[in-house]
Scaffold this active site. Structure first.
Site: not given
Length: 372
Positions: A257, A302, A343, A345
């Protein structure tokens, strides 16, 4: 259960639009950029995700709080969202392993929440008009006073927020006898990232956002990690410099990210603020290397400029977001570096992309084998 009345509350957007609702009982006002998450579960993980710092969260799922909270289901040491907007707030909960109610959780951390809002209309409005600053008010402050205060809230574009959520001192995570050592730059790191690395035989030292490459190398790590986090990546000059030095020394590097965006900026590829961002646990991504699809958890406002990335001689796109074609992952052709905009995770899920942690460890293994 006895009937109780609740105080009227409002959500005021920066363009003057007002949505009406009810306070859950915590009086005050809170400011931030309004955004929405389409996840059907995992609200506690969302509320404690440092990447949401400075944002007022709109929950699209109609029921929030129905399964309470659990002390183990957190991504940081406190709630990070600025406030919550929901349709139905459940004061009662039914879950065997819950440690308490969401109401008590919010009261302890003084999180302002407005419920009974027409969230379908609100989300449609954000989709049409874009993310913008807003204020939740539950204390009766006049509209005119709220407008004056809201006008002074800085826009997310150009805003550096990693310093607000990063650790102030280095700390360790995992088994000190693990095979591999990782230096992680904390721009707003999630606990489940650390758990995923630790269970892959890694011992991690987590450093503050303003640490230097020299700081990170003192741990003598086998690999480097740049974490997720809130705000605009452009002002993170120190983190961008750290990424440049890691790449100059050709060390294994993985970014998620905000870390992904920092790596792009370190290569001269610009980022931009999205119209309303990607936030949810059902975002479809295509892995261009394997041809496989992944359902992913995402939280970012973003993104990396696709055209600039495609024209860069040393970078290639590895993952694409299938809804809008934005960059979801990239890797360097001449360095041991890759990153993703989502993500892997994610907790409670989906887990389609957890292989990326294995890929990072495999990159470390290959690098170590070349030096032996």
């Amino acid at each position: 259960m006895k009937y109780t009345t609740r105080q009227s509350a409002i959500l005021l957007l920066s363009d003057g639009t007002i949505f009406h609702g009810k306070s859950i009982g915590i009086s005050g006002k809170t400011f931030g950029e309004v955004c929405f998450n389409t996840g059907m579960t995992g609200y506690q993980e969302i509320f404690t995700d440092p990447s949401y710092f400075g944002q007022i969260m709109v929950a699209t799922n109609p029921h929030i709080g129905n399964y309470g909270v659990n002390d183990l289901e957190i991504e940081s040491d406190s709630i990070k969202i600025a406030g919550l907007v929901c349709k139905n707030f459940s004061f009662n909960y039914s879950r065997e392993d819950a440690s308490g109610s969401l109401e008590d959780y919010f009261i302890k951390q003084n999180l302002i929440c407005i419920s009974d809002v027409d969230t379908r209309a609100l989300v449609s409005y954000i989709r049409d008009n874009g993310a913008m600053n807003a204020v939740i008010c539950t204390d009766g402050t006049s509209i005119e006073d709220l407008k004056k205060e809201l006008a002074n809230v800085p826009n997310m574009e150009g805003l550096e927020l990693a310093s607000k959520v990063s650790t102030t001192e280095p700390y360790f995570f995992g088994d000190e006898n693990a095979t591999y050592k990782i230096s992680a730059l904390d721009l707003g790191i999630k606990k489940n990232i650390l758990r995923n690395l630790a269970k892959r035989d890694c011992y991690i030292k987590v450093y503050p956002y303003n640490s230097t490459y020299k700081d990170l190398t003192e741990f003598n790590p086998d690999g480097y990690f740049l974490s997720n986090g809130p705000g605009d990546p452009d002002p993170l000059f120190g983190a961008i410099e750290v990424a440049k030095e890691i790449l100059e020394n050709d060390k294994p590097l993985f970014g998620i990210c905000l870390g992904h965006q920092v790596i792009a900026l370190a290569n001269g590829v610009q980022t931009y603020k999205m119209f309303n961002g990607h936030r949810g646990i059902n975002h479809p991504v295509k892995n261009l290397i394997t041809g496989k699809g992944e359902i992913t958890s995402q939280n970012h406002g973003f993104a990396v400029n696709k055209e600039a990335l495609e024209s860069h001689p040393d970078l290639e796109i590895t993952h694409l977001h299938l809804n809008d074609g934005t960059v979801a992952g990239m890797r360097m052709k001449n360095k041991n570096c890759f990153s993703v905009q989502y993500h892997p995770e994610a907790s409670p899920g989906p887990h389609d992309s957890s292989y990326l942690f294995d890929q990072f460890v495999e990159n470390i293994k290959e690098t170590l084998s070349k030096t032996m």
